[in-house]
Design a protein around this motif. Structure first.
Motif, mmCIF file in Angstrom:
data_model
loop_
_atom_site.group_PDB
_atom_site.id
_atom_site.type_symbol
_atom_site.label_atom_id
_atom_site.label_comp_id
_atom_site.label_asym_id
_atom_site.label_seq_id
_atom_site.Cartn_x
_atom_site.Cartn_y
_atom_site.Cartn_z
ATOM 1 N N VAL A 96 0.840 -1.206 0.000
ATOM 2 C CA VAL A 96 0.000 0.000 0.000
ATOM 3 C C VAL A 96 0.869 1.247 0.000
ATOM 4 O O VAL A 96 0.579 2.217 -0.717
ATOM 5 C CB VAL A 96 -0.978 -0.005 1.193
ATOM 6 N N HIS A 97 1.936 1.233 0.775
ATOM 7 C CA HIS A 97 2.853 2.379 0.784
ATOM 8 C C HIS A 97 3.447 2.623 -0.596
ATOM 9 O O HIS A 97 3.532 3.772 -1.053
ATOM 10 C CB HIS A 97 3.986 2.147 1.786
ATOM 11 N N THR A 98 3.869 1.562 -1.259
ATOM 12 C CA THR A 98 4.487 1.704 -2.580
ATOM 13 C C THR A 98 3.509 2.263 -3.589
ATOM 14 O O THR A 98 3.854 3.151 -4.385
ATOM 15 C CB THR A 98 5.027 0.351 -3.065
ATOM 16 N N LEU A 99 2.284 1.774 -3.580
ATOM 17 C CA LEU A 99 1.283 2.265 -4.517
ATOM 18 C C LEU A 99 0.959 3.727 -4.251
ATOM 19 O O LEU A 99 0.903 4.546 -5.177
ATOM 20 C CB LEU A 99 0.020 1.405 -4.434
ATOM 21 N N GLU A 100 0.754 4.074 -2.993
ATOM 22 C CA GLU A 100 0.476 5.473 -2.646
ATOM 23 C C GLU A 100 1.633 6.380 -3.050
ATOM 24 O O GLU A 100 1.430 7.446 -3.655
ATOM 25 C CB GLU A 100 0.227 5.606 -1.143
ATOM 26 N N ALA A 101 2.847 5.974 -2.708
ATOM 27 C CA ALA A 101 4.013 6.802 -3.002
ATOM 28 C C ALA A 101 4.188 7.001 -4.504
ATOM 29 O O ALA A 101 4.502 8.111 -4.962
ATOM 30 C CB ALA A 101 5.273 6.165 -2.408
ATOM 31 N N SER A 102 3.978 5.947 -5.265
ATOM 32 C CA SER A 102 4.182 6.035 -6.710
ATOM 33 C C SER A 102 3.155 6.945 -7.364
ATOM 34 O O SER A 102 3.502 7.786 -8.219
ATOM 35 C CB SER A 102 4.125 4.632 -7.322
ATOM 36 N N LEU A 103 1.901 6.817 -6.978
ATOM 37 C CA LEU A 103 0.872 7.701 -7.531
ATOM 38 C C LEU A 103 1.109 9.138 -7.093
ATOM 39 O O LEU A 103 0.954 10.081 -7.876
ATOM 40 C CB LEU A 103 -0.518 7.221 -7.104
ATOM 41 N N TRP A 104 1.516 9.321 -5.845
ATOM 42 C CA TRP A 104 1.791 10.672 -5.341
ATOM 43 C C TRP A 104 2.909 11.331 -6.141
ATOM 44 O O TRP A 104 2.813 12.499 -6.531
ATOM 45 C CB TRP A 104 2.153 10.598 -3.861
ATOM 46 N N CYS A 105 3.979 10.591 -6.381
ATOM 47 C CA CYS A 105 5.098 11.137 -7.167
ATOM 48 C C CYS A 105 4.653 11.507 -8.572
ATOM 49 O O CYS A 105 5.044 12.553 -9.104
ATOM 50 C CB CYS A 105 6.240 10.123 -7.235
ATOM 51 N N LEU A 106 3.851 10.650 -9.184
ATOM 52 C CA LEU A 106 3.387 10.908 -10.547
ATOM 53 C C LEU A 106 2.540 12.174 -10.607
ATOM 54 O O LEU A 106 2.717 13.025 -11.491
ATOM 55 C CB LEU A 106 2.585 9.703 -11.040
ATOM 56 N N PHE A 107 1.626 12.324 -9.660
ATOM 57 C CA PHE A 107 0.718 13.474 -9.670
ATOM 58 C C PHE A 107 1.403 14.772 -9.242
ATOM 59 O O PHE A 107 0.910 15.848 -9.558
ATOM 60 C CB PHE A 107 -0.483 13.208 -8.763
ATOM 61 N N ASN A 108 2.506 14.663 -8.553
ATOM 62 C CA ASN A 108 3.191 15.860 -8.066
ATOM 63 C C ASN A 108 4.471 16.151 -8.852
ATOM 64 O O ASN A 108 5.413 16.755 -8.337
ATOM 65 C CB ASN A 108 3.489 15.735 -6.574
ATOM 66 N N SER A 109 4.483 15.737 -10.105
ATOM 67 C CA SER A 109 5.605 15.990 -10.999
ATOM 68 C C SER A 109 5.073 16.458 -12.352
ATOM 69 O O SER A 109 3.902 16.254 -12.664
ATOM 70 C CB SER A 109 6.451 14.721 -11.190
ATOM 71 N N VAL A 110 5.950 17.055 -13.121
ATOM 72 C CA VAL A 110 5.525 17.563 -14.440
ATOM 73 C C VAL A 110 6.240 16.871 -15.583
ATOM 74 O O VAL A 110 5.978 17.169 -16.754
ATOM 75 C CB VAL A 110 5.738 19.092 -14.547
#
Length: 310
Positions: free
Chosen positions: A232-246
């Motif tokens: 769950v941590h990995t999935l959350e972190a990966s989506l967070w990084c994707l959405f908070n990058s350009v």
């Protein structure tokens, strides 16, 4: 299709290789010493461009899908990696999770059916199936959600058979399928939330995915994002990084610099970012140093040919 497949596989592999030298480093250390380029040595003392089990097992799945979907062959490819160094950078395995190791031993020595080999305990919810599941998105891009779930569950269950790991893989593959269909991040996210919430509406385990499915993961603060090996941590972190990058570079560097399970967070983020931003967004200087670069390109071409013929 070829460029889409190559972008996903290379995107994942580059993210993995960026993270290998600093795996297990804490976030505080990486705040002071951030990864900005492809480096070598570090945790496993491997040359720059070395990828880990994340990419190896992803390539094993892709290799199997070049012949069509066969859960027995997927299991066989995985065992060949573990025991014979198949799809490793330099012929030997230097990193494997405990749950994956135990499951592949069961598969190999107990001759158990592949989709029954995975562990089912609540403590067996590491990210070992999430990290390798991306190629299935190419294969299932046009399938209905109801058709996707049993196949995703079976592939996850080779090593990770608990419903929590399966749901994480379902979310990831569904999101990737929408990106492959050309939807933007927000629409892909919304469609994934609706499909997963509707399908699993009576599943108590869905509570573990509230931040993703009933909130907006993009709006979570970095301090709330954890980057351990828990699925769950990995999935959350990966989506967070994707959405908070350009762009691709920002996404994978942000993922790696979260610390802890750096190679897997980098890989899971990198696969999605590669698909979304495209092959040209992945720095050529990073791709050029990857171990077995030409083999990876050949694999992507073969998978794309199989998908086109299907």
């Amino acid at each position: 299709m070829k460029d889409q497949v190559l972008a996903g596989l290379l995107g994942l592999c580059v993210g993995d290789a960026l993270g290998v030298p600093v795996e297990f480093r804490e976030r505080g250390y990486l705040k002071q010493n951030p990864i900005r380029e492809m480096i070598g040595h570090g945790t496993y003392d491997q040359p720059a461009g070395t990828w880990s089990d994340d990419s190896s097992l992803t390539f094993c799945l892709a290799e199997s899908l070049c012949k069509g979907y066969d859960i027995y062959d997927i299991g066989y490819q995985s065992v060949q990696w573990y025991h014979k160094g198949h799809w490793t950078p330099y012929g030997e395995v230097f990193d494997i999770g405990n749950t994956t190791r135990e499951a592949l031993d069961r598969l190999c020595y107990e001759l158990i059916r592949p989709d029954l080999a995975g562990l089912t305990g609540t403590r067996s919810n590491g990210n070992g199936s999430l990290m390798r599941i991306l190629p299935l998105a190419y294969f299932l891009k046009e399938a209905t959600f109801e058709e996707k779930v049993p196949m995703i569950a079976a592939v996850s269950s080779i090593t990770h058979r608990h419903i929590r790991s399966i749901i994480a893989c379902v979310i990831y593959v569904e999101f990737a399928c929408h990106l492959l269909q050309g939807f933007d991040l927000e629409e892909s996210y919304r469609k994934t939330q609706v499909a997963v919430n509707n399908y699993y509406k009576d599943e108590p385990e869905l509570a573990h995915f509230q931040a993703i499915l009933n909130g907006n993961i993009a709006e979570v603060t970095e301090g709330e994002i954890q980057s351990s090996g828990y699925v769950v941590h990995t999935l959350e972190a990966s989506l967070w990084c994707l959405f908070n990058s350009v762009n691709y570079v920002e996404a994978v560097l942000k993922a790696v610099n979260l610390g802890e399970d750096t190679d897997t967070t980098g890989a899971v983020t990198g696969g999605l970012a590669g698909i979304y931003y495209g092959l040209s967004a992945i720095p050529g200087s990073w791709v050029d140093v990857l171990a077995r670069k030409e083999d990876i390109i050949d694999l992507a071409e073969r998978l794309a040919e199989k998908l086109a013929s299907a």
